[in-house]
Design an enzyme around this catalytic site. Sequence first.
Site, PDB file in Angstrom:
ATOM      1  N   SER A 189       4.233   2.559   8.177  1.00  0.00           N
ATOM      2  CA  SER A 189       3.842   1.531   7.222  1.00  0.00           C
ATOM      3  C   SER A 189       5.040   1.018   6.432  1.00  0.00           C
ATOM      4  CB  SER A 189       2.810   2.084   6.240  1.00  0.00           C
ATOM      5  OG  SER A 189       1.579   2.317   6.851  1.00  0.00           O
ATOM      6  N   GLY A 190       5.035  -0.277   6.168  1.00  0.00           N
ATOM      7  CA  GLY A 190       6.115  -0.869   5.384  1.00  0.00           C
ATOM      8  C   GLY A 190       7.347  -1.215   6.184  1.00  0.00           C
ATOM      9  N   GLY A 206       3.165   6.631   8.619  1.00  0.00           N
ATOM     10  CA  GLY A 206       4.583   6.813   8.326  1.00  0.00           C
ATOM     11  C   GLY A 206       5.425   5.623   8.722  1.00  0.00           C
ATOM     12  N   ASP A 257      -0.248  -7.523   1.733  1.00  0.00           N
ATOM     13  CA  ASP A 257       0.269  -6.148   1.730  1.00  0.00           C
ATOM     14  C   ASP A 257       1.794  -6.180   1.855  1.00  0.00           C
ATOM     15  OD1 ASP A 257       0.487  -3.416   1.778  1.00  0.00           O
ATOM     16  OD2 ASP A 257      -0.336  -3.167   3.805  1.00  0.00           O
ATOM     17  N   HIS A 273       0.813  -1.220   0.000  1.00  0.00           N
ATOM     18  CA  HIS A 273       0.000   0.000   0.000  1.00  0.00           C
ATOM     19  C   HIS A 273       0.850   1.275   0.000  1.00  0.00           C
ATOM     20  CE1 HIS A 273       0.462   0.136   4.517  1.00  0.00           C
ATOM     21  NE2 HIS A 273       0.388   1.434   4.281  1.00  0.00           N
TER      22      HIS A 273
END
Length: 269
Positions: free
Chosen positions: A217-218, A215, A122, A74
């Site tokens: 995320s990932g 922020g 994801d 995402h």
Amino acid sequence: MIWVLFAALALVSAAFGCGVPYYPPNLSRIVGGEDVKPNSWPWQASLQYSSSGQWRHTCGGTLIATNWVMTAAHCISSSRTYRVQLGKYDLTVSEKGSVSLTPQKIIVHPKWDSSKVSNGNDIAMIKLPEHVTLSKTIQTACLPPANSILSGNTACYVTGWGRLQTGGASPKVLQQGRLLVVNHATCSQSSWWGSTVKTSMVCAGGDGIISGCNGDSGGPLNCKSGSKWEVHGVASFVSSLGCNYLRKPTVFTRVSAFNDWIAQVMQKY
């Protein structure tokens, strides 16, 4: 062939073994997160995009090989131009030993559905244009064994430059937060996340105090295994009610459910 690939990667990073920081992190139990010890999570990446002539941090990532970074699907948009920064602590200053690289290729999981993050898958892989030189400030993370499941209450650490609280400011320096894993049986209860969470995900946190946020995320969910750190999760989503909402732990893509796909991507590209 997959075994050969991982064996080759192990040789490349032999000088700096995966998951063993040259500068070990300070592991306090502080509530609400804290500034990390500089370069103590040396596989942490910052994914940034170009906007009006400036680079803006959007997501975290994990260096899992000298030319591959793992992040969340995402985080990727076909309309954006990205760069990856490694070896960073403070995003606002130039730092010795850090590098900035333009992705050569970005591969999003083929079953990722951008209309509904809770469908899972994801995860994305970023191929760097060259092999980075491993150092005291840039190292690779270890991946967990395929299909391994963390026990409930396992203490792990989320790291990133995400907001310090819902609607709050983004920090300049890398943050870490201690999260306890919530097992799937608990996290999938109706008073927690219910059917939103899948077995291909990991829940961690949910105490209403500390969590991942916008922020982060990932970025990685770092969990200690013996003397090494393994990245068991890719930060995926939090509650729309707020980052630190009670019984709505941060949800991560479970890395151990995707070992084969990760290896196939690295081998193909």
